[in-house]
Design a protein around this motif. Structure first.
Motif, PDB file in Angstrom:
ATOM      1  N   HIS A   1      12.390  -1.733 -13.071  1.00 26.96           N
ATOM      2  CA  HIS A   1      13.327  -1.762 -11.946  1.00 26.96           C
ATOM      3  C   HIS A   1      14.766  -1.715 -12.462  1.00 26.96           C
ATOM      4  CE1 HIS A   1      13.416  -2.829  -7.526  1.00 26.96           C
ATOM      5  NE2 HIS A   1      14.692  -2.757  -7.845  1.00 26.96           N
TER       6      HIS A   1
ATOM      7  N   ALA B   1       5.810  -3.142  -6.517  1.00 30.81           N
ATOM      8  CA  ALA B   1       5.770  -4.539  -6.949  1.00 30.81           C
ATOM      9  C   ALA B   1       5.304  -5.458  -5.829  1.00 30.81           C
ATOM     10  CB  ALA B   1       7.150  -4.964  -7.445  1.00 30.81           C
ATOM     11  N   GLN B   2       5.842  -5.277  -4.627  1.00 27.45           N
ATOM     12  CA  GLN B   2       5.481  -6.142  -3.511  1.00 27.45           C
ATOM     13  C   GLN B   2       4.029  -5.953  -3.094  1.00 27.45           C
ATOM     14  OE1 GLN B   2       8.409  -5.106  -0.571  1.00 27.45           O
ATOM     15  NE2 GLN B   2      10.097  -5.997  -1.744  1.00 27.45           N
ATOM     16  N   THR B   3       3.562  -4.704  -3.106  1.00 28.05           N
ATOM     17  CA  THR B   3       2.189  -4.437  -2.696  1.00 28.05           C
ATOM     18  C   THR B   3       1.197  -5.002  -3.705  1.00 28.05           C
ATOM     19  OG1 THR B   3       2.932  -2.387  -1.627  1.00 28.05           O
ATOM     20  CG2 THR B   3       0.569  -2.644  -1.978  1.00 28.05           C
TER      21      THR B   3
ATOM     22  N   ALA C   1      10.138  -1.336  -5.716  1.00 29.97           N
ATOM     23  CA  ALA C   1      10.000  -2.556  -4.910  1.00 29.97           C
ATOM     24  C   ALA C   1       8.713  -2.499  -4.089  1.00 29.97           C
ATOM     25  CB  ALA C   1      11.209  -2.721  -3.996  1.00 29.97           C
TER      26      ALA C   1
ATOM     27  N   GLU D   1       9.588  -5.534 -13.579  1.00 29.12           N
ATOM     28  CA  GLU D   1      10.968  -5.989 -13.466  1.00 29.12           C
ATOM     29  C   GLU D   1      11.882  -5.203 -14.406  1.00 29.12           C
ATOM     30  OE1 GLU D   1      11.144 -10.170 -14.111  1.00 29.12           O
ATOM     31  OE2 GLU D   1      10.162 -10.693 -12.219  1.00 29.12           O
TER      32      GLU D   1
ATOM     33  N   HIS E   1       3.750  -7.521 -14.035  1.00 29.61           N
ATOM     34  CA  HIS E   1       4.884  -7.883 -13.181  1.00 29.61           C
ATOM     35  C   HIS E   1       6.182  -7.909 -14.000  1.00 29.61           C
ATOM     36  CE1 HIS E   1       2.249  -8.715  -9.828  1.00 29.61           C
ATOM     37  NE2 HIS E   1       1.558  -9.577 -10.549  1.00 29.61           N
TER      38      HIS E   1
ATOM     39  N   LYS F   1       1.764  -7.450  -5.790  1.00 31.57           N
ATOM     40  CA  LYS F   1       1.836  -8.914  -5.714  1.00 31.57           C
ATOM     41  C   LYS F   1       1.002  -9.443  -4.555  1.00 31.57           C
ATOM     42  CE  LYS F   1       5.107 -12.766  -5.320  1.00 31.57           C
ATOM     43  NZ  LYS F   1       6.532 -13.153  -5.163  1.00 31.57           N
ATOM     44  N   ALA F   2       1.078  -8.780  -3.406  1.00 28.75           N
ATOM     45  CA  ALA F   2       0.291  -9.213  -2.242  1.00 28.75           C
ATOM     46  C   ALA F   2      -1.202  -9.086  -2.523  1.00 28.75           C
ATOM     47  CB  ALA F   2       0.676  -8.380  -1.019  1.00 28.75           C
TER      48      ALA F   2
END
Length: 272
Positions: A120, A244-246, A241, A117, A113, A248-249
């Motif tokens: 990104h 990262a979001q997927t 994004a 960042e 993660h 994280k979920a």
């Protein structure tokens, strides 16, 4: 009127030098990866050993490769040139940034993660300037990296796909023609590859992820080819994004399942 230097035939050594650089780009070689032996290179390029060695010496002087005893040739990106003629080799960034972090990231996937960042922050800028500054040969390089990545999509080899994915993003950094940005991203190549591999292992558990990633990469490529800097940066940001979001979920869902499985429901007493 054209100058004499603009019209003179290309020297053999110049051609070989460019061919070796093209080979490094074609294979997506990163710091520490070896080129073929001198004999193999000479046969591959149709060059004499003397002409090849002269070209390799010139590449070494430019900091593009490192020549070692025993004939080992280690691919390395260009040095970062500073004002006044000084230089800070990209190996410095590799040694001070990536190497100390590599074992930590490998031992703890959660650091992926943090890598995301940083990616990104860097890759949106790389895409922006690549769209503004990419030359035809840069665009060709990016397209070839895109095609190599597309061939690997969904073939079950996450490690090789991750290498091709990282090489695609590094080709974009090359096209930014920002030596500092390229050097920092190159030093992180191994971390990027490990992070991407970890992400892909998780992302492919989500239906239709393959299609989404392919669409995002194609949009990013198209914006850079079109010279649309704002769209290129936005495409890069949206892509990272999404990843990262997927991820994280997925991590949160996995942690929830692990907590649930750790709590065992007491068994009921047996009936008389």
């Amino acid at each position: 009127m054209a100058t004499h230097s603009a019209t003179r035939p290309q020297r053999v050594t110049d051609r070989i030098e460019q061919a070796v650089e093209a080979l490094i780009a074609e294979r997506g070689l990163a710091i520490g990866e070896r080129l073929p032996s001198e004999r193999a290179l000479a046969e591959m390029l149709g060059a004499s050993r003397n002409s090849l060695r002269e070209a390799l010496m010139r590449l070494g002087e430019r900091g593009r490769i490192t020549l070692r005893k025993g004939g080992n040739i280690i691919a390395a990106p260009p040095s970062v040139r500073m004002e006044g003629g000084g230089g800070v080799p990209s190996q410095w960034a590799q040694a001070t940034i990536a190497q100390p972090l590599a074992p930590v990231v490998a031992a703890n996937p959660g650091f992926g993660h943090d890598v995301m960042e940083v990616r990104h922050a860097l890759e949106g800028q790389a895409a922006y300037y690549a769209a503004l500054r990419a030359r035809p040969e840069d665009l060709d390089h990016i397209r070839r990296r895109f095609d190599a990545m597309a061939e690997r999509h969904g073939d079950g080899d996450a490690a090789e796909e991750a290498r091709c994915d990282a090489a695609f993003h590094l080709a974009i950094a090359d096209a930014s023609h920002n030596a500092v940005l390229r050097s920092v991203m190159s030093s992180m190549f191994g971390l990027m590859q490990a992070s991407i591999s970890q992400s892909l292992d998780k992302l492919y558990t989500v239906p239709r992820t393959f299609e989404r990633l392919s669409e995002q990469h194609e949009l990013l490529l198209g914006a850079i080819v079109a010279g649309d800097a704002d769209t290129a940066r936005r495409a890069s940001d949206d892509h990272l994004a999404f990843v990262a979001q997927t991820v994280k979920a997925i991590d949160e869902d996995e942690a929830r399942r692990n907590r649930a499985s750790a709590v065992h429901t007491p068994s009921l007493p047996a009936e008389d």
